[in-house]
Design a protein around this motif. Sequence first.
Motif, mmCIF file in Angstrom:
data_model
loop_
_atom_site.group_PDB
_atom_site.id
_atom_site.type_symbol
_atom_site.label_atom_id
_atom_site.label_comp_id
_atom_site.label_asym_id
_atom_site.label_seq_id
_atom_site.Cartn_x
_atom_site.Cartn_y
_atom_site.Cartn_z
ATOM 1 N N ILE B 83 0.745 -1.283 0.031
ATOM 2 C CA ILE B 83 -0.022 0.071 -0.128
ATOM 3 C C ILE B 83 0.848 1.366 0.109
ATOM 4 N N SER B 112 3.491 -4.200 3.140
ATOM 5 C CA SER B 112 4.769 -3.226 2.907
ATOM 6 C C SER B 112 4.119 -1.884 2.376
ATOM 7 N N ASN B 113 4.806 -0.857 3.005
ATOM 8 C CA ASN B 113 4.293 0.516 2.680
ATOM 9 C C ASN B 113 5.381 1.285 1.668
ATOM 10 N N SER B 114 4.703 1.827 0.457
ATOM 11 C CA SER B 114 5.677 2.077 -0.683
ATOM 12 C C SER B 114 5.859 3.552 -0.558
ATOM 13 N N GLU B 115 5.212 4.186 0.534
ATOM 14 C CA GLU B 115 5.338 5.785 0.609
ATOM 15 C C GLU B 115 5.265 6.338 -0.378
ATOM 16 N N ILE B 120 10.696 2.748 -3.864
ATOM 17 C CA ILE B 120 10.451 1.759 -2.859
ATOM 18 C C ILE B 120 9.761 0.709 -3.360
ATOM 19 N N THR B 124 10.548 -3.202 -3.044
ATOM 20 C CA THR B 124 9.526 -4.123 -2.522
ATOM 21 C C THR B 124 9.140 -5.398 -3.262
#
Lengths: 364, 364
Positions: B83, B112-115, B120, B124
């Motif tokens: 997300i 996982s947080n892709s910012e 990123i 990931t």
Amino acid sequence: MVSEIPTSRSLPAGKKRATTLKDIAQVTQLSVSTVSRALANNSSIPESTRQRVVEVAEKLNYRPNAQARALRKSRTDTIGLIIPNIENPYFSALAAAIQSVARQAGVSTILSNSEENPEILSQTLDIMDDQRLDGIIVVPHMQSKDKVVELAARGVPIVLADRCFEDTSIPSVTSDPTPGMTEAFDLLCAADVHLGYLAGPQDTSTGRQRLEAFEKLCVDREITGASVFYGGYRQVSGYDGIKVLIEQGANAIIAGDSMMTIGALHAIHEMDLKIGKDLQIIGFDNNPTFRLQNPPLTIIDQHVQEMGKAAFGILQKLIDGETDQKSVLLPTSLEIHGSTAVSLKAFEKSRKANKKKKDKEASK
Amino acid sequence: MVSEIPTSRSLPAGKKRATTLKDIAQVTQLSVSTVSRALANNSSIPESTRQRVVEVAEKLNYRPNAQARALRKSRTDTIGLIIPNIENPYFSALAAAIQSVARQAGVSTILSNSEENPEILSQTLDIMDDQRLDGIIVVPHMQSKDKVVELAARGVPIVLADRCFEDTSIPSVTSDPTPGMTEAFDLLCAADVHLGYLAGPQDTSTGRQRLEAFEKLCVDREITGASVFYGGYRQVSGYDGIKVLIEQGANAIIAGDSMMTIGALHAIHEMDLKIGKDLQIIGFDNNPTFRLQNPPLTIIDQHVQEMGKAAFGILQKLIDGETDQKSVLLPTSLEIHGSTAVSLKAFEKSRKANKKKKDKEASK
């Protein structure tokens, strides 16, 4: 022993899958296990063979899987993080804080949500252990203690965050409820109020420690008749709890966590009570939506950014082999807004009176 | 060939680490590669040898690593979910929904947080690919398209959630902004208002599609002079944007996502505007805190639970080898509360008038 090395394009037509050890074995005419050992820098493989394998692997764009990579460079540069509820804004803020500081150190974070379920938590710890992550930060559940202790005993770098196991040597980063709770207590009690406390679950260290801090203050300040509701870290506990506390006469209430604060606000809106007038309330955690109340909520702040930074810092040291890490206890603090206006007025009045009294005594 | 099988306790003293293939090899007097092949059910190993290896492995509490387990049963029963922002309550609700339905199917989720950072996100995806997860659900970024397409082409089961790539065959689960936006638009325009729209980033499919829906309604309903602020999915965009829109005269504003709604509310509270009187506002997403406004916000609901369920359903089919999966488009809807009171009054008045007119015509 030099022969033409095919590029990945020269693999059998239609092969769209990733290169495997078998592909490398085929090209080098070596066995898969020799290729595997060569890529793992196993000393039983002659250097010339190793070089040839590495060369072919590179040409074929071979990407080792996580396990092989971990074995070879002994780091995956990935850590695991387990939180109990991703929809609790405090834990999503903690996760974002940890991920951000890890990212700055070139480390990826994979996250899992244990849903406050010890079985899911144990299973997740197993998965993360299998994936040979460099280390794990976990918000533990009491009933997952044996599992966590087992992992730590096997040398898995592990740090507890937000909650701790009081009688183990596993390092933790937790917040000390006493400073913030004391400020909150003394602020509210400056006016003539009936105190109420929405307590968290007593099978978590945070739930127990916050209630202990509240109860100790009742004893120290000789406050009798305060009401306590024993809830859980869920909105429904805050919603039900605040109704019970109000029925018992409480008009100055401290909530024991984010979720109960949100639930309490739902009940307050439903009952159409004026915050700061009909009812004074102090929320837990620095949730941006608590500032969107009218008036904004006074809150006890756990400084989640600092907690995330400290937890990752300790984990990094564990990963680097510095196994003797101490736990960190970060102080909470109070941030005052309009939801405690009545008490604040009384608090400032009494402070002024005290100052006057002192000045008078000093001038004598 | 039967000899005494030692238990894990009979390992050399002080050994606290997990049992390895080497330990089993030592006990069985076989080579590590034979043990490995035996545990992987390789047909080159005689059944009697395999049985003996499995027996010893069980006695020693051997736990295969993720890779070995994946090879053997070809499933890890773990999926990945990426997300863009864990602190955005819409995405944490989506993650919780997916995890909950996966859990019911016996599947673990790592998150996982892709910012919102394509670099990123790609990294990931690589990590998740290496970990041989059964499949991946990703909220993609435009600039991560090549990477996602590459993974899907290699046969990695992958589903896009919330956002899609319009010209690929990768299945997606997205929400259709038109139904909710149309209801919102027609409700607000029942009164004499100056419309404003806080648009999301135009490099996301959701940002573009929602703005398109708004603009199409302006054309269809012949509304001129509506104001649009081009923002991002961040609180600061909502905060800055609503100030700009109000300056341009807008008094009936639709926010294009959760984060901008929260930011807009911060500005509204700061400016001390009365929601539903000074300013009508419609939020995006069914965030529980939007009901904690006074009055509660009218919202466009994306039905995040349904989205999560649909995304996992498609992923499961892909994992089961049913590769021909269609994308799913779920309708949004409007939930009306007090933040649009002025328009609602006008809307109901005009509906009554229309009904009267129709009844009159019918009775002619």
